[in-house]
Design an enzyme around this catalytic site. Structure first.
Site, PDB file in Angstrom:
ATOM      1  CG  ASP A  36      -1.551   5.898   4.596  1.00 38.82           C
ATOM      2  OD1 ASP A  36      -1.947   4.772   4.905  1.00 38.82           O
ATOM      3  OD2 ASP A  36      -1.554   6.336   3.424  1.00 38.82           O
ATOM      4  CB  SER A  37       2.371   8.141   1.154  1.00 34.82           C
ATOM      5  OG  SER A  37       1.726   7.307   0.246  1.00 34.82           O
ATOM      6  CB  SER A  38      -3.476   8.502   1.624  1.00 32.73           C
ATOM      7  OG  SER A  38      -3.193   7.167   1.378  1.00 32.73           O
ATOM      8  CB  THR A  93       3.594   2.209  -2.416  1.00 30.28           C
ATOM      9  OG1 THR A  93       2.382   1.738  -1.819  1.00 30.28           O
ATOM     10  CG2 THR A  93       4.757   1.371  -1.961  1.00 30.28           C
ATOM     11  CG  ASP A  94      -1.316   4.449  -1.229  1.00 29.68           C
ATOM     12  OD1 ASP A  94      -1.076   3.393  -1.846  1.00 29.68           O
ATOM     13  OD2 ASP A  94      -2.078   4.496  -0.245  1.00 29.68           O
ATOM     14  CD  GLN A 133      -8.736   9.767 -20.445  1.00 34.58           C
ATOM     15  OE1 GLN A 133      -9.280   8.668 -20.413  1.00 34.58           O
ATOM     16  NE2 GLN A 133      -9.385  10.879 -20.708  1.00 34.58           N
ATOM     17  CB  CYS A 134      -2.351   5.970 -23.351  1.00 33.05           C
ATOM     18  SG  CYS A 134      -3.727   5.861 -24.483  1.00 33.05           S
ATOM     19  CB  THR A 143       3.005  -0.305   3.909  1.00 32.85           C
ATOM     20  OG1 THR A 143       1.748   0.202   3.493  1.00 32.85           O
ATOM     21  CG2 THR A 143       2.855  -1.760   4.298  1.00 32.85           C
TER      22      THR A 143
HETATM   23  N1  ASP Z   1      -1.226   3.567   2.270  1.00 36.90           N
HETATM   24  C1  ASP Z   1       0.190   3.269   2.292  1.00 36.90           C
HETATM   25  C2  ASP Z   1       0.942   4.552   2.028  1.00 36.90           C
HETATM   26  O1  ASP Z   1       1.038   4.970   0.906  1.00 36.90           O
HETATM   27  C3  ASP Z   1       0.512   2.228   1.274  1.00 36.90           C
HETATM   28  C4  ASP Z   1       1.955   1.819   1.208  1.00 36.90           C
HETATM   29  O2  ASP Z   1       2.851   2.312   1.855  1.00 36.90           O
HETATM   30  O3  ASP Z   1       2.246   0.913   0.439  1.00 36.90           O
HETATM   31  O4  ASP Z   1       1.446   5.148   2.953  1.00 36.90           O
END
Ligand code: ASP
Length: 346
Positions: A61-63, A93-94, A282-283, A17
């Site tokens: 995109d990090s996904s 961030t993902d 899982q905690c 992002t």
């Molecule tokens: N979908 C974005 C990513 O991980 C989200 C982000 O950067 O916050 O690339």
């Protein structure tokens, strides 16, 4: 490093992002040339430090993050290791916590800061969190101690005022600027008016050691989250997956699982077939203690390994790393019980 002793930082832009812009037709955020967006941060020119930018040919995109990209990052860092005091990786961030965890194992002998950061809003937007994250990450990556050594010689994530150990961190919020947590290890630094470093918590390294980059990862791993009612056929089919080498078993509470004989039998058979099974909770906070309850003890007796207080991102990438090094089932088990990069509490 520069002869005149001016710190130098390599800024590696992978995507996410922070460097996206809004598509005017669809309204969706898309990756963009970071060099153009960086013009939105004139503050970078005020740093008493040289900042070079390395942009991925196709920011992602990090996904879409993949272990091959982690190997690429290791190649970039090791290839430039002696030219820079520190590295800042701009990342979505993902999956940032996965990348940080993987790098912490792949960059053996690291003595320089590798700071990952990103943002929840693109850097070109008015209320962006990207500018502050970027500026502070660069400051941390170039910070030195009284002896002139890097202050934070480890892989970490800087986000919304907090510097966290990378392999201890998890993304916990998809909306707030305060998106990451390290539940089982305190922050390495907190940025307010000043950046306050907790020197006792930062990795102690031998600055004379050399970097040993590792490039191979084996992705024959899976995460299995238990839930009440999980079926035998689901687990037995999963364990029979061709090529499967390791399972991250997400159990309940302090590392507990159902006691049904079929479940324990399946675990024993899988382990006898050479599959490594690691128990994590899982905690989000706390430690797996397989000796605490009968239900945990059964797992231990079956040959399941403790994941201690590791994050799922950390255990998964540590397994990929160790399997990528062609370690035997026994060696992997031994090394899962040994902290390699401060990833669990002993
Ligand atoms: N979908 C974005 C990513 O991980 C989200 C982000 O950067 O916050 O690339």
């Amino acid at each position: 490093m520069e002869q005149n002793n001016t710190p130098a930082v390599l800024l590696i832009y992978t995507g996410g992002t922070i460097g996206m812009i809004q598509n005017s037709e669809t309204g969706a955020l898309e990756s963009f040339a970071f060099e153009r967006l960086i013009r939105n941060v004139p503050e970078l020119k005020r740093f008493e430090c040289r900042i070079d930018v390395h942009q991925f040919a196709k920011p992602i995109d990090s996904s879409d993050m993949h272990p091959s990209v982690w190997s690429e990052l290791v190649r970039i860092i090791s290839g430039n290791y002696h030219k820079y005091d520190g590295f800042v990786i701009l990342h979505g961030t993902d999956t940032m916590a996965y990348t940080a965890s993987a790098l912490s194992f792949m960059l053996e002998g690291l003595c320089k800061p590798v700071v990952l950061t990103g943002s929840q809003l693109p850097i070109g937007m008015l209320r962006t969190d990207g500018k502050e994250n970027l500026i502070t990450a660069i400051e941390i990556a170039s910070a030195r101690d009284e002896q002139g050594h890097p202050l934070v010689p480890e892989v970490c994530i800087f986000f919304e005022n907090c510097l966290l150990r990378g392999n201890r961190t998890t993304k916990i919020n998809a909306e707030n600027f305060d998106a990451f947590r390290s539940y089982n290890y305190p922050p390495l630094a907190v940025a307010g008016i000043n950046i306050k470093y907790d020197r006792d918590k930062i990795a102690k390294v031998d600055f004379s050691q050399s970097l040993k980059p590792h490039l191979n990862l084996d992705t024959n791993v899976i995460v299995l989250t238990l839930f009440p009612g999980i079926q035998e056929n689901v687990i037995s089919n999963l364990f029979r997956t061709a090529g499967l080498k390791a399972v991250v078993l997400k159990t309940f509470g302090a590392g507990n699982a159902p006691q049904q004989p079929w479940f324990i039998e399946l675990l024993k058979r899988a382990i006898a077939d050479g599959i490594i099974i690691v128990n994590i909770s899982q905690c989000l906070a706390g430690m797996v203690q397989m000796k605490l309850y009968e239900t945990g003890l059964r797992l231990l007796d079956a040959g399941v390994i403790s994941g201690y207080d590791c994050t799922v991102e950390c255990i998964l990438t540590k397994l990929m790393f160790l399997l990528g090094e062609n370690k035997s089932q026994y060696e992997v088990s031994e090394l899962m019980n040994t902290p390699l990069a401060g990833e669990f509490t002993v």
